[in-house]
Design a protein around this motif. Structure first.
Motif, PDB file in Angstrom:
ATOM      1  N   ALA A  69       0.840  -1.192   0.000  1.00  0.00           N
ATOM      2  CA  ALA A  69       0.000   0.000   0.000  1.00  0.00           C
ATOM      3  C   ALA A  69       0.877   1.246   0.000  1.00  0.00           C
ATOM      4  O   ALA A  69       2.014   1.229   0.446  1.00  0.00           O
ATOM      5  CB  ALA A  69      -0.893  -0.012   1.245  1.00  0.00           C
ATOM      6  N   SER A  70       0.332   2.349  -0.529  1.00  0.00           N
ATOM      7  CA  SER A  70       1.053   3.619  -0.453  1.00  0.00           C
ATOM      8  C   SER A  70       0.528   4.405   0.739  1.00  0.00           C
ATOM      9  O   SER A  70      -0.650   4.337   1.056  1.00  0.00           O
ATOM     10  CB  SER A  70       0.857   4.469  -1.690  1.00  0.00           C
ATOM     11  N   ARG A  71       1.417   5.159   1.321  1.00  0.00           N
ATOM     12  CA  ARG A  71       1.049   5.969   2.487  1.00  0.00           C
ATOM     13  C   ARG A  71       0.425   7.282   2.001  1.00  0.00           C
ATOM     14  O   ARG A  71       0.905   7.902   1.069  1.00  0.00           O
ATOM     15  CB  ARG A  71       2.298   6.268   3.311  1.00  0.00           C
ATOM     16  N   VAL A  72      -0.677   7.654   2.652  1.00  0.00           N
ATOM     17  CA  VAL A  72      -1.312   8.941   2.375  1.00  0.00           C
ATOM     18  C   VAL A  72      -1.491   9.671   3.701  1.00  0.00           C
ATOM     19  O   VAL A  72      -1.424   9.059   4.773  1.00  0.00           O
ATOM     20  CB  VAL A  72      -2.678   8.776   1.662  1.00  0.00           C
ATOM     21  N   GLY A  73      -1.746  10.963   3.601  1.00  0.00           N
ATOM     22  CA  GLY A  73      -1.812  11.795   4.804  1.00  0.00           C
ATOM     23  C   GLY A  73      -3.119  11.742   5.560  1.00  0.00           C
ATOM     24  O   GLY A  73      -3.166  12.033   6.759  1.00  0.00           O
ATOM     25  N   SER A  74      -4.208  11.363   4.874  1.00  0.00           N
ATOM     26  CA  SER A  74      -5.511  11.383   5.546  1.00  0.00           C
ATOM     27  C   SER A  74      -6.464  10.410   4.859  1.00  0.00           C
ATOM     28  O   SER A  74      -6.212   9.951   3.747  1.00  0.00           O
ATOM     29  CB  SER A  74      -6.104  12.793   5.492  1.00  0.00           C
ATOM     30  N   VAL A  75      -7.585  10.166   5.518  1.00  0.00           N
ATOM     31  CA  VAL A  75      -8.619   9.308   4.950  1.00  0.00           C
ATOM     32  C   VAL A  75      -9.189   9.947   3.687  1.00  0.00           C
ATOM     33  O   VAL A  75      -9.421   9.284   2.682  1.00  0.00           O
ATOM     34  CB  VAL A  75      -9.740   9.047   5.993  1.00  0.00           C
ATOM     35  N   GLU A  76      -9.377  11.264   3.743  1.00  0.00           N
ATOM     36  CA  GLU A  76      -9.920  11.982   2.584  1.00  0.00           C
ATOM     37  C   GLU A  76      -9.017  11.810   1.367  1.00  0.00           C
ATOM     38  O   GLU A  76      -9.484  11.597   0.242  1.00  0.00           O
ATOM     39  CB  GLU A  76     -10.101  13.477   2.901  1.00  0.00           C
ATOM     40  N   GLU A  77      -7.706  11.904   1.585  1.00  0.00           N
ATOM     41  CA  GLU A  77      -6.748  11.737   0.489  1.00  0.00           C
ATOM     42  C   GLU A  77      -6.803  10.317  -0.079  1.00  0.00           C
ATOM     43  O   GLU A  77      -6.719  10.114  -1.292  1.00  0.00           O
ATOM     44  CB  GLU A  77      -5.334  12.044   0.994  1.00  0.00           C
ATOM     45  N   ALA A  78      -6.990   9.334   0.788  1.00  0.00           N
ATOM     46  CA  ALA A  78      -7.102   7.940   0.333  1.00  0.00           C
ATOM     47  C   ALA A  78      -8.332   7.768  -0.549  1.00  0.00           C
ATOM     48  O   ALA A  78      -8.263   7.142  -1.613  1.00  0.00           O
ATOM     49  CB  ALA A  78      -7.162   7.000   1.535  1.00  0.00           C
ATOM     50  N   TRP A  79      -9.476   8.319  -0.128  1.00  0.00           N
ATOM     51  CA  TRP A  79     -10.697   8.200  -0.927  1.00  0.00           C
ATOM     52  C   TRP A  79     -10.546   8.896  -2.275  1.00  0.00           C
ATOM     53  O   TRP A  79     -11.044   8.427  -3.300  1.00  0.00           O
ATOM     54  CB  TRP A  79     -11.909   8.752  -0.176  1.00  0.00           C
ATOM     55  N   LYS A  80      -9.844  10.035  -2.300  1.00  0.00           N
ATOM     56  CA  LYS A  80      -9.613  10.730  -3.575  1.00  0.00           C
ATOM     57  C   LYS A  80      -8.790   9.856  -4.525  1.00  0.00           C
ATOM     58  O   LYS A  80      -9.066   9.800  -5.714  1.00  0.00           O
ATOM     59  CB  LYS A  80      -8.878  12.054  -3.331  1.00  0.00           C
ATOM     60  N   LYS A  81      -7.781   9.183  -3.985  1.00  0.00           N
ATOM     61  CA  LYS A  81      -6.936   8.314  -4.826  1.00  0.00           C
ATOM     62  C   LYS A  81      -7.742   7.160  -5.418  1.00  0.00           C
ATOM     63  O   LYS A  81      -7.455   6.687  -6.509  1.00  0.00           O
ATOM     64  CB  LYS A  81      -5.766   7.742  -4.008  1.00  0.00           C
ATOM     65  N   LEU A  82      -8.738   6.692  -4.697  1.00  0.00           N
ATOM     66  CA  LEU A  82      -9.542   5.563  -5.162  1.00  0.00           C
ATOM     67  C   LEU A  82     -10.539   5.976  -6.243  1.00  0.00           C
ATOM     68  O   LEU A  82     -11.060   5.120  -6.969  1.00  0.00           O
ATOM     69  CB  LEU A  82     -10.279   4.912  -3.987  1.00  0.00           C
ATOM     70  N   ARG A  83     -10.831   7.255  -6.364  1.00  0.00           N
ATOM     71  CA  ARG A  83     -11.720   7.797  -7.399  1.00  0.00           C
ATOM     72  C   ARG A  83     -13.035   7.024  -7.520  1.00  0.00           C
ATOM     73  O   ARG A  83     -13.446   6.642  -8.603  1.00  0.00           O
ATOM     74  CB  ARG A  83     -11.004   7.841  -8.741  1.00  0.00           C
ATOM     75  N   GLY A  84     -13.679   6.746  -6.400  1.00  0.00           N
ATOM     76  CA  GLY A  84     -14.992   6.114  -6.414  1.00  0.00           C
ATOM     77  C   GLY A  84     -15.014   4.628  -6.677  1.00  0.00           C
ATOM     78  O   GLY A  84     -16.082   4.040  -6.803  1.00  0.00           O
ATOM     79  N   LYS A  85     -13.854   3.982  -6.772  1.00  0.00           N
ATOM     80  CA  LYS A  85     -13.816   2.542  -7.021  1.00  0.00           C
ATOM     81  C   LYS A  85     -14.260   1.793  -5.770  1.00  0.00           C
ATOM     82  O   LYS A  85     -14.105   2.265  -4.652  1.00  0.00           O
ATOM     83  CB  LYS A  85     -12.394   2.097  -7.374  1.00  0.00           C
ATOM     84  N   GLU A  86     -14.837   0.593  -5.988  1.00  0.00           N
ATOM     85  CA  GLU A  86     -15.183  -0.265  -4.854  1.00  0.00           C
ATOM     86  C   GLU A  86     -13.912  -0.801  -4.224  1.00  0.00           C
ATOM     87  O   GLU A  86     -12.947  -1.097  -4.920  1.00  0.00           O
ATOM     88  CB  GLU A  86     -16.041  -1.439  -5.318  1.00  0.00           C
ATOM     89  N   VAL A  87     -13.917  -0.910  -2.913  1.00  0.00           N
ATOM     90  CA  VAL A  87     -12.742  -1.414  -2.205  1.00  0.00           C
ATOM     91  C   VAL A  87     -13.152  -2.471  -1.196  1.00  0.00           C
ATOM     92  O   VAL A  87     -14.302  -2.516  -0.762  1.00  0.00           O
ATOM     93  CB  VAL A  87     -11.971  -0.294  -1.469  1.00  0.00           C
ATOM     94  N   VAL A  88     -12.205  -3.310  -0.867  1.00  0.00           N
ATOM     95  CA  VAL A  88     -12.378  -4.272   0.209  1.00  0.00           C
ATOM     96  C   VAL A  88     -11.315  -3.935   1.250  1.00  0.00           C
ATOM     97  O   VAL A  88     -10.140  -3.766   0.913  1.00  0.00           O
ATOM     98  CB  VAL A  88     -12.176  -5.721  -0.293  1.00  0.00           C
ATOM     99  N   VAL A  89     -11.725  -3.821   2.475  1.00  0.00           N
ATOM    100  CA  VAL A  89     -10.803  -3.472   3.552  1.00  0.00           C
ATOM    101  C   VAL A  89     -10.731  -4.661   4.493  1.00  0.00           C
ATOM    102  O   VAL A  89     -11.757  -5.237   4.853  1.00  0.00           O
ATOM    103  CB  VAL A  89     -11.299  -2.216   4.316  1.00  0.00           C
TER     104      VAL A  89
END
Length: 181
Positions: A69-89
């Motif tokens: 995984a790549s490190r991001v600064g915030s949850v908001e930044e992570a969601w932006k990187k995903l661009r609305g794609k479905e994810v499994v956590v």
């Protein structure tokens, strides 16, 4: 030669990445290394820069570079990187990252640094063979220790000790547990 040794030691502190070294060595070097994690094999098969190497698939029984995984600064930044794609956590457990390679009843365990951990075979290979229905696969996960007395995971760092106890036939009240994702 110095670069190759530094790649092996994973201490490439020359201001360049292994990708740079691979591209100078051979145009197919990075691709082959990514599916084999075997620098010796890359050097042997790609010693002639003019010969192109047919892309190779991943092989069961040979370690594969894990997806990190790549490190991001915030949850908001992570969601932006995903661009609305479905994810499994999935949950992050405090264990050792492990790749399980199953080919029939032959099981191999590799760390994220491509080290084979054959000491896990005695403790957990039979259970995995019985419960993984696929004949041939590579699974990623974490190796932990489950404490049957407290019904919780043991502290990080006890995997080797429990694997050795299982090999010696000792019942410690703890067992290796593989969480596959």
């Amino acid at each position: 030669m110095r670069w190759i040794i530094m790649i092996i030691l994973k201490e490439l502190k020359l201001g360049i990445s292994e990708k740079t070294v691979f591209s100078v060595f051979h145009p197919d070097a990075e691709d082959l290394f990514n599916v084999t994690c075997d620098l010796k094999l890359v050097c042997e098969r790609l010693c002639d820069r003019t010969q192109r190497y047919k892309r190779q698939d991943i092989e069961v029984g040979k370690a594969v570079g894990p997806q990190l995984a790549s490190r991001v600064g915030s949850v908001e930044e992570a969601w932006k990187k995903l661009r609305g794609k479905e994810v499994v956590v999935d949950c992050k457990f405090d264990g050792d990252r492990i790749q399980v390679h199953k080919n029939g009843n032959d099981i191999h365990f590799f760390s994220r640094t491509f080290i084979e951990h054959s000491e896990y075979k005695e403790a957990i290979a039979d259970t995995l063979c019985q419960n993984i229905l696929l004949e041939k696969c590579i699974l990623d996960g974490e190796m932990l220790v489950w404490d049957r007395l407290t019904n919780r995971f043991a502290e990080f760092g006890s995997n080797q000790e429990i694997a050795k106890a299982a090999k010696d036939g000792l019942d410690t009240g703890q067992q290796l547990c593989c969480i596959l994702t």
